[in-house]
Write a protein that holds these residues in place. Structure first.
Motif, PDB file in Angstrom:
ATOM      1  N   SER A  55       1.990   3.506  21.176  1.00  0.00           N
ATOM      2  CA  SER A  55       1.980   2.331  22.009  1.00  0.00           C
ATOM      3  C   SER A  55       0.497   2.212  23.368  1.00  0.00           C
ATOM      4  CB  SER A  55       3.011   3.370  22.455  1.00  0.00           C
ATOM      5  OG  SER A  55       2.800   4.947  23.209  1.00  0.00           O
ATOM      6  N   ILE A  75       2.030  -6.160  25.907  1.00  0.00           N
ATOM      7  CA  ILE A  75       4.154  -5.795  25.012  1.00  0.00           C
ATOM      8  C   ILE A  75       2.614  -4.587  23.772  1.00  0.00           C
ATOM      9  CG2 ILE A  75       5.013  -5.566  23.550  1.00  0.00           C
ATOM     10  CD1 ILE A  75       5.939  -7.458  25.870  1.00  0.00           C
ATOM     11  N   ARG A  79       6.205  -2.011  20.093  1.00  0.00           N
ATOM     12  CA  ARG A  79       7.275  -2.828  20.503  1.00  0.00           C
ATOM     13  C   ARG A  79       7.363  -4.256  20.434  1.00  0.00           C
ATOM     14  NH1 ARG A  79      11.027   0.532  23.462  1.00  0.00           N
ATOM     15  NH2 ARG A  79      11.428  -1.254  25.001  1.00  0.00           N
ATOM     16  N   SER A  80       7.786  -5.261  20.731  1.00  0.00           N
ATOM     17  CA  SER A  80       8.350  -6.491  20.634  1.00  0.00           C
ATOM     18  C   SER A  80       8.451  -6.932  21.669  1.00  0.00           C
ATOM     19  CB  SER A  80       8.946  -6.910  19.554  1.00  0.00           C
ATOM     20  OG  SER A  80       8.321  -6.426  18.269  1.00  0.00           O
ATOM     21  N   ILE A  81       8.112  -8.894  22.174  1.00  0.00           N
ATOM     22  CA  ILE A  81       8.718  -8.820  23.303  1.00  0.00           C
ATOM     23  C   ILE A  81       9.895  -9.293  22.607  1.00  0.00           C
ATOM     24  CG2 ILE A  81       9.296 -10.981  24.195  1.00  0.00           C
ATOM     25  CD1 ILE A  81       6.339 -12.238  23.534  1.00  0.00           C
ATOM     26  N   SER A  82      10.955  -9.151  24.318  1.00  0.00           N
ATOM     27  CA  SER A  82      12.281  -9.031  23.707  1.00  0.00           C
ATOM     28  C   SER A  82      12.670 -10.657  24.832  1.00  0.00           C
ATOM     29  CB  SER A  82      13.029  -8.205  25.348  1.00  0.00           C
ATOM     30  OG  SER A  82      14.221  -9.021  25.391  1.00  0.00           O
ATOM     31  N   ASP A 128       4.445  -5.238  30.601  1.00  0.00           N
ATOM     32  CA  ASP A 128       5.925  -4.689  30.197  1.00  0.00           C
ATOM     33  C   ASP A 128       6.291  -3.527  30.774  1.00  0.00           C
ATOM     34  OD1 ASP A 128       8.511  -4.234  28.474  1.00  0.00           O
ATOM     35  OD2 ASP A 128       7.600  -1.931  28.077  1.00  0.00           O
ATOM     36  N   SER A 166      10.082  -5.638  26.715  1.00  0.00           N
ATOM     37  CA  SER A 166       9.790  -5.635  25.489  1.00  0.00           C
ATOM     38  C   SER A 166      11.167  -4.620  25.370  1.00  0.00           C
ATOM     39  CB  SER A 166       8.713  -4.644  25.310  1.00  0.00           C
ATOM     40  OG  SER A 166       9.280  -3.194  25.742  1.00  0.00           O
ATOM     41  N   GLU A 169      10.007  -2.657  17.865  1.00  0.00           N
ATOM     42  CA  GLU A 169       9.994  -3.117  17.262  1.00  0.00           C
ATOM     43  C   GLU A 169      11.008  -2.122  16.043  1.00  0.00           C
ATOM     44  OE1 GLU A 169       5.272  -4.410  17.112  1.00  0.00           O
ATOM     45  OE2 GLU A 169       6.358  -3.223  15.862  1.00  0.00           O
TER      46      GLU A 169
END
Length: 173
Positions: A55, A75, A79-82, A128, A166, A169
């Motif tokens: 992270s 990001i 994690r991924s883009i929301s 984020d 985010s 993932e």
């Protein structure tokens, strides 16, 4: 190396890109540290090589709007883009990741090296909220290097919008 120490510029392929990154950081009063690292096949491998939690590596994603303008989404690893959250925040119905050649044209950096610092265009930055208060690693403009910066300083220097953009993932087995 810090942005204020041009004499410590790395040699090799990253030198020109690093000069661009260092100059842009210095112009905004940012202190950065660029470190060479072995090639990594994944974000998680890069984190292990750097001795940090995944992270702690922040991906700078170039996002294309329908009007052919771009934005950066910062990001954290894991994690991924929301997309729904980011679209709502930006106030548009359509966003997408561009092809590698469009990302290069929009920033002057190849995928895997992209950083908002020194981009050929200062696109808006959306960070984020989970990176606030962290020292982060990110692309450094050239392969085989990582840039370290205090996220709060980066956010302030670029007037980034901070929000929850985010989601965790999904595991890939």
């Amino acid at each position: 190396m810090t942005a204020s120490d041009p004499a410590s510029a790395p040699s090799g392929d990253g030198g020109d890109q690093h000069a661009r990154v260092r100059d842009a950081a210095a112009a905004r009063g940012l202190t950065i540290d660029i470190r060479e690292r072995p090639a990594a096949n994944s974000l998680f491998e890069a984190a292990e090589l750097l001795g940090i939690h995944p992270s702690g590596i922040v991906k700078t994603l170039v996002v294309k709007r329908a009007d052919d303008t771009y934005l950066f989404a910062l990001i954290p690893g894991g994690r991924s883009i929301s997309w729904p959250k980011l679209r709502a925040l930006v106030g548009v119905n359509k966003l997408r990741l561009p092809e590698p050649e469009l990302a290069l044209a929009a920033t002057g950096y190849e995928r895997g090296t992209i950083v908002p610092i020194g981009s050929t265009t200062d696109w808006p930055i959306y960070a984020d909220e989970s990176i606030v208060g962290q020292r982060i690693a990110m692309g450094a403009g050239a392969h085989g290097y990582s840039l370290f910066v205090d996220a709060d300083d980066l956010i302030a220097a670029y007037g980034a919008t901070v929000a929850d953009i985010s989601v965790p993932e999904e595991r890939r087995d």
